[in-house]
Scaffold this motif. Structure first.
Motif, PDB file in Angstrom:
ATOM      1  N   VAL A 136       1.008  -1.025   0.611  1.00  0.00           N
ATOM      2  CA  VAL A 136       0.241   0.471  -0.313  1.00  0.00           C
ATOM      3  C   VAL A 136       0.941   0.923  -0.063  1.00  0.00           C
ATOM      4  N   LEU A 137       1.878   1.293   0.756  1.00  0.00           N
ATOM      5  CA  LEU A 137       2.643   2.590   1.056  1.00  0.00           C
ATOM      6  C   LEU A 137       3.684   1.948   0.342  1.00  0.00           C
ATOM      7  N   PRO A 138       4.013   1.674  -0.626  1.00  0.00           N
ATOM      8  CA  PRO A 138       5.411   1.761  -1.543  1.00  0.00           C
ATOM      9  C   PRO A 138       4.791   2.429  -2.963  1.00  0.00           C
ATOM     10  N   LEU A 139       3.541   1.526  -3.016  1.00  0.00           N
ATOM     11  CA  LEU A 139       2.726   2.515  -4.839  1.00  0.00           C
ATOM     12  C   LEU A 139       2.290   3.218  -4.305  1.00  0.00           C
ATOM     13  N   ALA A 140       1.331   4.010  -3.124  1.00  0.00           N
ATOM     14  CA  ALA A 140       1.182   5.545  -2.835  1.00  0.00           C
ATOM     15  C   ALA A 140       2.683   5.817  -3.249  1.00  0.00           C
ATOM     16  N   ARG A 141       3.721   5.923  -2.858  1.00  0.00           N
ATOM     17  CA  ARG A 141       4.808   7.082  -3.019  1.00  0.00           C
ATOM     18  C   ARG A 141       5.038   6.704  -4.241  1.00  0.00           C
ATOM     19  N   LYS A 142       5.032   5.444  -5.060  1.00  0.00           N
ATOM     20  CA  LYS A 142       5.743   5.942  -6.803  1.00  0.00           C
ATOM     21  C   LYS A 142       4.079   6.290  -7.171  1.00  0.00           C
ATOM     22  N   ALA A 143       3.107   6.550  -7.217  1.00  0.00           N
ATOM     23  CA  ALA A 143       1.952   7.114  -7.500  1.00  0.00           C
ATOM     24  C   ALA A 143       2.140   8.499  -7.375  1.00  0.00           C
ATOM     25  N   ILE A 144       2.715   9.224  -6.584  1.00  0.00           N
ATOM     26  CA  ILE A 144       3.562  10.205  -6.099  1.00  0.00           C
ATOM     27  C   ILE A 144       4.403  10.601  -6.818  1.00  0.00           C
ATOM     28  N   GLU A 145       5.062   9.981  -7.077  1.00  0.00           N
ATOM     29  CA  GLU A 145       6.079  10.224  -8.218  1.00  0.00           C
ATOM     30  C   GLU A 145       6.448  10.010  -9.450  1.00  0.00           C
ATOM     31  N   TRP A 146       5.317   9.485  -9.527  1.00  0.00           N
ATOM     32  CA  TRP A 146       4.770   9.340 -11.397  1.00  0.00           C
ATOM     33  C   TRP A 146       3.924  10.218 -11.998  1.00  0.00           C
ATOM     34  N   GLY A 147       3.419  11.228 -11.375  1.00  0.00           N
ATOM     35  CA  GLY A 147       2.661  12.488 -10.896  1.00  0.00           C
ATOM     36  C   GLY A 147       1.239  11.709 -11.465  1.00  0.00           C
ATOM     37  N   VAL A 148       0.811  11.278 -11.311  1.00  0.00           N
ATOM     38  CA  VAL A 148      -0.645  10.381 -11.795  1.00  0.00           C
ATOM     39  C   VAL A 148      -1.777  10.915 -10.957  1.00  0.00           C
ATOM     40  N   ASP A 149      -3.267  11.381 -11.393  1.00  0.00           N
ATOM     41  CA  ASP A 149      -3.898  11.700 -10.625  1.00  0.00           C
ATOM     42  C   ASP A 149      -4.761  11.648  -9.051  1.00  0.00           C
ATOM     43  N   TYR A 150      -4.461  10.101  -9.654  1.00  0.00           N
ATOM     44  CA  TYR A 150      -5.011   9.894  -7.945  1.00  0.00           C
ATOM     45  C   TYR A 150      -4.540   8.219  -8.079  1.00  0.00           C
ATOM     46  N   LEU A 151      -4.737   7.565  -6.856  1.00  0.00           N
ATOM     47  CA  LEU A 151      -4.278   5.973  -7.113  1.00  0.00           C
ATOM     48  C   LEU A 151      -5.681   6.191  -6.058  1.00  0.00           C
ATOM     49  N   VAL A 152      -6.597   5.188  -6.241  1.00  0.00           N
ATOM     50  CA  VAL A 152      -7.367   4.853  -5.299  1.00  0.00           C
ATOM     51  C   VAL A 152      -7.555   2.925  -5.089  1.00  0.00           C
ATOM     52  N   VAL A 153      -7.472   2.582  -4.086  1.00  0.00           N
ATOM     53  CA  VAL A 153      -7.569   1.540  -3.007  1.00  0.00           C
ATOM     54  C   VAL A 153      -8.674   1.444  -2.621  1.00  0.00           C
ATOM     55  N   LYS A 154      -9.327  -0.278  -3.674  1.00  0.00           N
ATOM     56  CA  LYS A 154     -10.158  -0.749  -2.815  1.00  0.00           C
ATOM     57  C   LYS A 154     -10.947  -1.524  -3.131  1.00  0.00           C
ATOM     58  N   GLN A 155     -11.651  -2.776  -2.501  1.00  0.00           N
ATOM     59  CA  GLN A 155     -11.655  -3.860  -1.792  1.00  0.00           C
ATOM     60  C   GLN A 155     -12.143  -4.743  -3.068  1.00  0.00           C
ATOM     61  N   PHE A 156     -11.498  -6.488  -2.007  1.00  0.00           N
ATOM     62  CA  PHE A 156     -11.338  -7.100  -2.944  1.00  0.00           C
ATOM     63  C   PHE A 156     -12.869  -7.808  -2.755  1.00  0.00           C
ATOM     64  N   SER A 157     -13.468  -8.508  -4.038  1.00  0.00           N
ATOM     65  CA  SER A 157     -14.963  -8.774  -3.792  1.00  0.00           C
ATOM     66  C   SER A 157     -14.883 -10.340  -3.709  1.00  0.00           C
ATOM     67  N   ASP A 158     -15.544 -10.825  -2.998  1.00  0.00           N
ATOM     68  CA  ASP A 158     -15.054 -12.459  -2.740  1.00  0.00           C
ATOM     69  C   ASP A 158     -16.475 -13.022  -3.543  1.00  0.00           C
ATOM     70  N   GLY A 159     -16.022 -13.244  -3.887  1.00  0.00           N
ATOM     71  CA  GLY A 159     -17.786 -14.681  -5.504  1.00  0.00           C
ATOM     72  C   GLY A 159     -17.639 -15.833  -5.493  1.00  0.00           C
ATOM     73  N   GLY A 160     -17.323 -15.755  -3.920  1.00  0.00           N
ATOM     74  CA  GLY A 160     -17.497 -17.517  -3.297  1.00  0.00           C
ATOM     75  C   GLY A 160     -16.986 -18.211  -4.107  1.00  0.00           C
ATOM     76  N   SER A 161     -17.383 -19.704  -4.856  1.00  0.00           N
ATOM     77  CA  SER A 161     -16.915 -20.780  -5.580  1.00  0.00           C
ATOM     78  C   SER A 161     -17.119 -20.121  -7.446  1.00  0.00           C
ATOM     79  N   GLY A 162     -14.999 -20.665  -7.362  1.00  0.00           N
ATOM     80  CA  GLY A 162     -14.661 -20.192  -8.205  1.00  0.00           C
ATOM     81  C   GLY A 162     -13.357 -19.096  -8.762  1.00  0.00           C
ATOM     82  N   MET A 163     -13.768 -18.170  -7.151  1.00  0.00           N
ATOM     83  CA  MET A 163     -12.554 -17.486  -6.972  1.00  0.00           C
ATOM     84  C   MET A 163     -11.305 -17.835  -7.097  1.00  0.00           C
TER      85      MET A 163
END
Length: 389
Positions: free
Chosen positions: A195-222
């Motif tokens: 999380v933190l290494p990627l956040a720092r990379k996002a800032i270094e690259w100068g992108v507009d945002y980094l969004v951190v989202k949930q993993f949605s477990d779809g049950g069997s087959g995942m």
């Protein structure tokens, strides 16, 4: 769990942890009046395959294949979408969109016709020329990444992929013009320490945002499963990452979605009674078949139609489409849904609205915002990309 804090808090530049339906009051009013409305937004896949193998890939459950939507049909979808009043298309579906050679003509044509377009991609198949086309044509371009350096290669199943990814991101930032460039991290225990290494990379690259989202477990087959209580272990790192935000790069944590995912997975509590938002958002698999949501991809009982064969305008008028919409509305969520999905925030919003609506839409929205002053603040300070509801 009617957590609509984005309506009662200060307006945000990027609203990922909520919905933007309050900026489409003509559609809301027609819906509340019992009219059949066409969607505001299309979520589309345009190919059913991928060039990498992320450890958390939901597409595995949706059964990858070599199928894709041909370019001539993609252009037809643009024409039909505009005819039907659709305002945006996000090419983010169940495969990697850059595997479809028609992508670049598709987005260029949509831009020419005045339709808001966006793409989510792993980026590894892009070239400098293709990046320029995307940046010229899109409202936003989002890259999927959940780890950096050698961990990137393992998490994403892409040998020597990080070096290539970094080159692509730098080019996208260089050519972005009016196109928002973002990153998305899928949060799983295997990459909590990223999380933190990627956040720092996002800032270094100068992108507009980094969004951190949930993993949605779809049950069997995942491909993976884990107890959502594990998110507690990374909570402090998420807060720290959020605090790293700069004027140029926002680090956004989908707190509400993470909380909802835990409630749904552990307690089967969705925060709304039934799935009633389907007329607002239309979803398409990479093979052209259309369904209410990603959890139902491949289930012919819920298929609206096939855009390789049918016109979008015809599907939206069809008895089959409206029969499926009505059928889904009647099914208890515990018997239909498997986790937090694209429709959760819009369903929470509409469920709350329907329950307090007494014939005056503005009054209901003021109530949802908490006050007249807050309603005016929200409506006069919209987030970016309001057509992507």
């Amino acid at each position: 769990m009617h957590n609509l804090e984005y309506l009662t808090n200060n307006p945000q530049k990027y609203l990922f942890d909520g919905c933007k339906l309050n900026y489409h009051q003509d559609k809301l009013q027609a819906y509340l009046d019992g009219k059949r409305i066409n969607p505001i937004h299309l979520d589309m896949g345009i190919h059913k395959s991928c060039n990498i193998h992320c450890v958390y890939c939901y597409g595995v459950k949706q059964v990858p294949s070599p199928e894709y939507i041909p370019q001539d049909r993609l252009l037809m979808i643009v024409d039909d979408a505009l005819e039907c009043g659709v305002k945006s298309i996000a090419v983010i579906g169940d495969g990697e969109p850059t595997m479809n050679k028609g992508l670049y003509t598709f987005v260029s044509y949509a831009k020419h016709r005045g339709l808001d377009m966006s793409v989510a991609t792993n980026g590894l198949l892009l070239t400098e020329d293709k990046i320029r086309i995307l940046c010229d044509s899109l409202v936003w371009l989002r890259f999927n990444i959940s780890a950096v350096y050698e961990r990137y290669d393992w998490i994403h199943g892409a040998k020597d992929g990080f070096e290539k990814f970094e080159q692509i991101i730098k080019l996208a930032v260089k050519y972005k013009k009016d196109c928002t460039i973002g990153l998305q991290m899928v949060l799983i225990p295997q990459c909590f320490d990223q999380v933190l290494p990627l956040a720092r990379k996002a800032i270094e690259w100068g992108v507009d945002y980094l969004v951190v989202k949930q993993f949605s477990d779809g049950g069997s087959g995942m491909p993976i499963h884990f107890n959502m209580k594990e998110y507690e272990k990374v909570k402090e790192d998420l807060k720290t990452a959020e605090g790293l935000s700069t004027a140029r790069t926002k680090i956004v944590i989908k707190w509400s979605a993470i909380s909802d995912t835990k409630a749904i997975t552990d307690d089967k509590k969705w925060g709304f009674d039934r799935c009633i938002d389907l007329p607002f958002i239309f979803q398409v698999s990479g093979n052209g078949k259309c369904y209410p949501c990603g959890y139902l991809f491949g289930d012919d009982r819920y298929c609206y139609g096939d855009l390789k064969i049918d016109r979008l305008s015809d599907i939206l008028k069809s008895k089959q489409y409206w029969n499926v919409v009505e059928k889904v509305k009647q099914i208890p969520l515990k018997d239909l849904c498997q986790g937090q999905c694209r429709h959760c925030e819009t369903n929470k919003f509409i469920d709350r609205l329907v329950k307090i609506y007494d014939g005056d839409l503005r009054k209901a929205l003021v109530t949802m915002c908490g006050s007249e002053e807050q309603y005016i603040k929200v409506m006069t300070n919209p987030p970016n990309h309001i057509n992507f509801v």
